[in-house]
Write a protein that holds these residues in place. Structure first.
Motif, PDB file in Angstrom:
ATOM      1  N   THR A 153      45.114 -24.100  16.385  1.00  0.00           N
ATOM      2  CA  THR A 153      44.449 -23.264  17.377  1.00  0.00           C
ATOM      3  C   THR A 153      45.210 -21.947  17.484  1.00  0.00           C
ATOM      4  OG1 THR A 153      43.716 -25.200  18.629  1.00  0.00           O
ATOM      5  CG2 THR A 153      43.689 -23.077  19.767  1.00  0.00           C
ATOM      6  N   ALA A 154      44.545 -20.863  17.147  1.00  0.00           N
ATOM      7  CA  ALA A 154      45.202 -19.548  17.114  1.00  0.00           C
ATOM      8  C   ALA A 154      44.213 -18.484  17.582  1.00  0.00           C
ATOM      9  CB  ALA A 154      45.676 -19.238  15.696  1.00  0.00           C
ATOM     10  N   PRO A 155      44.717 -17.401  18.141  1.00  0.00           N
ATOM     11  CA  PRO A 155      43.816 -16.315  18.563  1.00  0.00           C
ATOM     12  C   PRO A 155      43.291 -15.533  17.368  1.00  0.00           C
ATOM     13  CG  PRO A 155      46.097 -15.699  18.956  1.00  0.00           C
ATOM     14  CD  PRO A 155      46.123 -17.120  18.485  1.00  0.00           C
ATOM     15  N   SER A 156      42.110 -14.981  17.520  1.00  0.00           N
ATOM     16  CA  SER A 156      41.564 -14.118  16.476  1.00  0.00           C
ATOM     17  C   SER A 156      41.634 -12.645  16.877  1.00  0.00           C
ATOM     18  CB  SER A 156      40.109 -14.502  16.159  1.00  0.00           C
ATOM     19  OG  SER A 156      39.307 -14.442  17.320  1.00  0.00           O
ATOM     20  N   TYR A 157      42.158 -12.382  18.086  1.00  0.00           N
ATOM     21  CA  TYR A 157      42.419 -11.019  18.553  1.00  0.00           C
ATOM     22  C   TYR A 157      43.781 -11.003  19.221  1.00  0.00           C
ATOM     23  CZ  TYR A 157      37.425 -10.586  17.815  1.00  0.00           C
ATOM     24  OH  TYR A 157      36.188 -10.603  17.242  1.00  0.00           O
ATOM     25  N   ILE A 158      44.415  -9.850  19.298  1.00  0.00           N
ATOM     26  CA  ILE A 158      45.735  -9.794  19.906  1.00  0.00           C
ATOM     27  C   ILE A 158      45.635 -10.129  21.391  1.00  0.00           C
ATOM     28  CG2 ILE A 158      46.598  -8.186  18.179  1.00  0.00           C
ATOM     29  CD1 ILE A 158      46.418  -5.947  20.156  1.00  0.00           C
ATOM     30  N   GLN A 159      46.712 -10.686  21.924  1.00  0.00           N
ATOM     31  CA  GLN A 159      46.716 -11.242  23.269  1.00  0.00           C
ATOM     32  C   GLN A 159      47.518 -10.382  24.246  1.00  0.00           C
ATOM     33  OE1 GLN A 159      44.936 -14.599  23.671  1.00  0.00           O
ATOM     34  NE2 GLN A 159      44.198 -13.374  21.942  1.00  0.00           N
ATOM     35  N   SER A 160      47.281 -10.620  25.522  1.00  0.00           N
ATOM     36  CA  SER A 160      47.982  -9.868  26.563  1.00  0.00           C
ATOM     37  C   SER A 160      49.409 -10.362  26.746  1.00  0.00           C
ATOM     38  CB  SER A 160      47.223  -9.988  27.889  1.00  0.00           C
ATOM     39  OG  SER A 160      45.891  -9.559  27.742  1.00  0.00           O
ATOM     40  N   SER A 161      49.672 -11.610  26.330  1.00  0.00           N
ATOM     41  CA  SER A 161      51.010 -12.177  26.454  1.00  0.00           C
ATOM     42  C   SER A 161      51.237 -13.154  25.305  1.00  0.00           C
ATOM     43  CB  SER A 161      51.161 -12.894  27.800  1.00  0.00           C
ATOM     44  OG  SER A 161      50.217 -13.943  27.908  1.00  0.00           O
ATOM     45  N   GLY A 162      52.471 -13.616  25.167  1.00  0.00           N
ATOM     46  CA  GLY A 162      52.772 -14.590  24.126  1.00  0.00           C
ATOM     47  C   GLY A 162      53.238 -13.959  22.830  1.00  0.00           C
ATOM     48  N   ASP A 163      52.996 -14.676  21.728  1.00  0.00           N
ATOM     49  CA  ASP A 163      53.523 -14.278  20.419  1.00  0.00           C
ATOM     50  C   ASP A 163      52.553 -13.443  19.576  1.00  0.00           C
ATOM     51  OD1 ASP A 163      55.857 -15.687  20.953  1.00  0.00           O
ATOM     52  OD2 ASP A 163      55.036 -17.558  20.148  1.00  0.00           O
ATOM     53  N   ALA A 164      51.478 -12.962  20.183  1.00  0.00           N
ATOM     54  CA  ALA A 164      50.496 -12.201  19.402  1.00  0.00           C
ATOM     55  C   ALA A 164      50.028 -10.970  20.161  1.00  0.00           C
ATOM     56  CB  ALA A 164      49.305 -13.098  19.052  1.00  0.00           C
ATOM     57  N   LYS A 165      50.980 -10.195  20.676  1.00  0.00           N
ATOM     58  CA  LYS A 165      50.638  -9.043  21.512  1.00  0.00           C
ATOM     59  C   LYS A 165      50.371  -7.768  20.732  1.00  0.00           C
ATOM     60  CE  LYS A 165      54.219  -9.476  24.316  1.00  0.00           C
ATOM     61  NZ  LYS A 165      55.123  -9.213  25.474  1.00  0.00           N
ATOM     62  N   THR A 166      50.580  -7.805  19.419  1.00  0.00           N
ATOM     63  CA  THR A 166      50.289  -6.653  18.563  1.00  0.00           C
ATOM     64  C   THR A 166      49.593  -7.150  17.302  1.00  0.00           C
ATOM     65  OG1 THR A 166      52.354  -6.771  17.310  1.00  0.00           O
ATOM     66  CG2 THR A 166      52.383  -5.483  19.364  1.00  0.00           C
ATOM     67  N   ILE A 167      49.012  -6.223  16.556  1.00  0.00           N
ATOM     68  CA  ILE A 167      48.365  -6.589  15.298  1.00  0.00           C
ATOM     69  C   ILE A 167      49.372  -7.252  14.362  1.00  0.00           C
ATOM     70  CG2 ILE A 167      47.290  -5.644  13.207  1.00  0.00           C
ATOM     71  CD1 ILE A 167      45.993  -3.505  15.041  1.00  0.00           C
ATOM     72  N   GLU A 168      50.547  -6.661  14.253  1.00  0.00           N
ATOM     73  CA  GLU A 168      51.576  -7.220  13.371  1.00  0.00           C
ATOM     74  C   GLU A 168      52.011  -8.610  13.820  1.00  0.00           C
ATOM     75  OE1 GLU A 168      56.081  -6.186  11.699  1.00  0.00           O
ATOM     76  OE2 GLU A 168      54.897  -4.642  12.710  1.00  0.00           O
ATOM     77  N   ALA A 169      52.198  -8.793  15.126  1.00  0.00           N
ATOM     78  CA  ALA A 169      52.627 -10.093  15.646  1.00  0.00           C
ATOM     79  C   ALA A 169      51.574 -11.166  15.385  1.00  0.00           C
ATOM     80  CB  ALA A 169      52.924  -9.984  17.133  1.00  0.00           C
ATOM     81  N   LEU A 170      50.306 -10.818  15.559  1.00  0.00           N
ATOM     82  CA  LEU A 170      49.235 -11.786  15.304  1.00  0.00           C
ATOM     83  C   LEU A 170      49.180 -12.157  13.832  1.00  0.00           C
ATOM     84  CD1 LEU A 170      46.806 -13.476  16.029  1.00  0.00           C
ATOM     85  CD2 LEU A 170      45.389 -11.402  16.012  1.00  0.00           C
ATOM     86  N   GLN A 171      49.345 -11.183  12.959  1.00  0.00           N
ATOM     87  CA  GLN A 171      49.355 -11.472  11.532  1.00  0.00           C
ATOM     88  C   GLN A 171      50.498 -12.423  11.176  1.00  0.00           C
ATOM     89  OE1 GLN A 171      47.229 -10.275   8.827  1.00  0.00           O
ATOM     90  NE2 GLN A 171      45.969 -10.031  10.645  1.00  0.00           N
ATOM     91  N   ASN A 172      51.667 -12.187  11.718  1.00  0.00           N
ATOM     92  CA  ASN A 172      52.815 -13.059  11.470  1.00  0.00           C
ATOM     93  C   ASN A 172      52.551 -14.471  11.979  1.00  0.00           C
ATOM     94  OD1 ASN A 172      55.423 -11.811  10.279  1.00  0.00           O
ATOM     95  ND2 ASN A 172      54.654 -10.199  11.622  1.00  0.00           N
ATOM     96  N   LEU A 173      51.948 -14.573  13.151  1.00  0.00           N
ATOM     97  CA  LEU A 173      51.627 -15.876  13.731  1.00  0.00           C
ATOM     98  C   LEU A 173      50.670 -16.659  12.836  1.00  0.00           C
ATOM     99  CD1 LEU A 173      51.724 -17.865  16.143  1.00  0.00           C
ATOM    100  CD2 LEU A 173      49.790 -16.606  17.115  1.00  0.00           C
ATOM    101  N   LEU A 174      49.634 -15.991  12.354  1.00  0.00           N
ATOM    102  CA  LEU A 174      48.638 -16.668  11.516  1.00  0.00           C
ATOM    103  C   LEU A 174      49.244 -17.096  10.171  1.00  0.00           C
ATOM    104  CD1 LEU A 174      45.491 -14.455  12.211  1.00  0.00           C
ATOM    105  CD2 LEU A 174      45.971 -16.733  13.105  1.00  0.00           C
ATOM    106  N   VAL A 175      50.036 -16.225   9.574  1.00  0.00           N
ATOM    107  CA  VAL A 175      50.664 -16.554   8.292  1.00  0.00           C
ATOM    108  C   VAL A 175      51.582 -17.767   8.442  1.00  0.00           C
ATOM    109  CG1 VAL A 175      52.334 -15.740   6.578  1.00  0.00           C
ATOM    110  CG2 VAL A 175      50.430 -14.280   7.252  1.00  0.00           C
ATOM    111  N   LYS A 176      52.317 -17.827   9.546  1.00  0.00           N
ATOM    112  CA  LYS A 176      53.208 -18.965   9.792  1.00  0.00           C
ATOM    113  C   LYS A 176      52.431 -20.263  10.011  1.00  0.00           C
ATOM    114  CE  LYS A 176      56.986 -16.266  11.835  1.00  0.00           C
ATOM    115  NZ  LYS A 176      57.727 -15.943  13.084  1.00  0.00           N
ATOM    116  N   SER A 177      51.166 -20.151  10.377  1.00  0.00           N
ATOM    117  CA  SER A 177      50.336 -21.332  10.644  1.00  0.00           C
ATOM    118  C   SER A 177      49.778 -21.973   9.381  1.00  0.00           C
ATOM    119  CB  SER A 177      49.182 -20.967  11.580  1.00  0.00           C
ATOM    120  OG  SER A 177      49.658 -20.458  12.811  1.00  0.00           O
ATOM    121  N   ILE A 178      49.898 -21.273   8.260  1.00  0.00           N
ATOM    122  CA  ILE A 178      49.398 -21.809   6.994  1.00  0.00           C
ATOM    123  C   ILE A 178      50.380 -22.865   6.489  1.00  0.00           C
ATOM    124  CG2 ILE A 178      48.721 -21.257   4.621  1.00  0.00           C
ATOM    125  CD1 ILE A 178      48.294 -18.354   5.624  1.00  0.00           C
ATOM    126  N   PRO A 179      49.912 -24.051   6.122  1.00  0.00           N
ATOM    127  CA  PRO A 179      50.829 -25.112   5.648  1.00  0.00           C
ATOM    128  C   PRO A 179      51.630 -24.684   4.408  1.00  0.00           C
ATOM    129  CG  PRO A 179      48.635 -25.978   6.071  1.00  0.00           C
ATOM    130  CD  PRO A 179      48.528 -24.496   6.152  1.00  0.00           C
TER     131      PRO A 179
END
Length: 291
Positions: free
Chosen positions: A265-291
């Motif tokens: 479960t991951a966001p598809s847009y950047i968030q107001s808080s947490g680990d995905a507050k910027t475009i770069e942070a969200l990209q890093n989060l999604l990449v880390k989620s790949i097995p």
């Protein structure tokens, strides 16, 4: 007389340095605009990171913000079709209407994926006639989309056109570098998604997509559909299914129960808080989620 002249000079000076008021529909779009406009823009986002842009409402505070804006920037490709046209109409601001100098749809600057063909109607679900609008999960598409921001800001503020182009060139390079660095970390994997909002992410990083759990976009899959997709995904050795928090939890749990495949479960847009507050942070989060 001298006092009057001083007041007039001050008035002209203040207005000469007045920032362009830009209203973005999403935080992702606001970040792109800020990167290109920098000190010349004042940017706000209508939606918070946790709001699903498919199902937002034409709230009075949105209408007020748009009424006072010089520019309104949206994703476009009909992502905000259910509410933004109502906001624009009620705001009665000629500058930001379609065709106005302050009307800005970033989707106009990219080549979309999954443009449907043939007859398109509501029986097919929430189909986007101009293509998949979720391009903000691809840094390269994000970079491309910024060209529309440059065009609009330059039309509104021609004196700083060269500045906007220079800022855009730097932003584009930043997104391209981010993509190159992250792609080097991505291992080959077979993936799926609940709704087709991670498609650009999969495509950008060369992931092998087995499609979506939804049969028709925006419509919950039937029990038969869940069972069939789960069986096929297991046979094809799919490693993970991506979904946002708005996806139905019972459906996802049933899919995992039948297939043994985990759901991220991951966001598809950047968030107001947490680990995905910027475009770069969200990209890093999604990449880390790949097995």
């Amino acid at each position: 007389m001298n006092k009057l002249i001083s007041i007039l000079v001050l008035f002209v000076s203040v207005n000469a340095f007045a920032k362009i008021k830009v209203v973005a529909t999403l935080p992702d779009i606001a970040e792109i605009v800020k990167a290109i406009g920098q000190d010349n823009v004042e940017v706000s986002s209508l939606l918070a990171g946790g709001t699903d842009p498919h199902f937002a409402d034409a709230r009075p505070d949105y209408i007020l913000k748009v009424n006072r804006a010089d520019v309104v920037c949206s994703v476009g490709l009909d992502l905000e079709i259910g509410w933004l046209p109502k906001v624009l109409e009620k705001a009665a601001n000629a500058k930001v209407q379609a065709g106005g100098t302050g009307f800005c749809e970033l989707g106009d600057a990219i080549k979309p994926l999954e443009i449907p063909t043939g007859v398109i109607n509501r029986s097919l679900g929430d189909v986007h006639p101009h293509g998949n609008p979720h391009f903000t999960l691809d840094p390269l598409k994000v970079a491309e989309s910024g060209a529309e921001v440059v065009r609009v800001l330059s039309a509104v503020d021609a004196g700083n056109a060269a500045v906007y182009q220079k800022n855009y060139d730097a932003f584009k390079k930043q997104m391209e570098t981010l993509h190159t660095q992250l792609k080097a970390k991505v291992k080959k994997a077979k993936v799926m998604e609940y709704h087709k909002e991670f498609t650009y992410f999969f495509n950008s990083y060369g992931l092998d997509s087995a499609g979506s759990l939804e049969e028709k976009p925006g419509m919950p899959p039937s029990a038969t559909r869940i069972a069939q997709v789960a069986q096929a995904a297991k046979a094809n050795k799919v490693q993970v299914l991506f979904a946002t928090a708005s996806a139905p939890h019972q459906t996802l749990e049933r899919f995992t129960e039948l297939s043994g495949i985990p759901v991220v479960t991951a966001p598809s847009y950047i968030q107001s808080s947490g680990d995905a507050k910027t475009i770069e942070a969200l990209q890093n989060l999604l990449v880390k989620s790949i097995p």
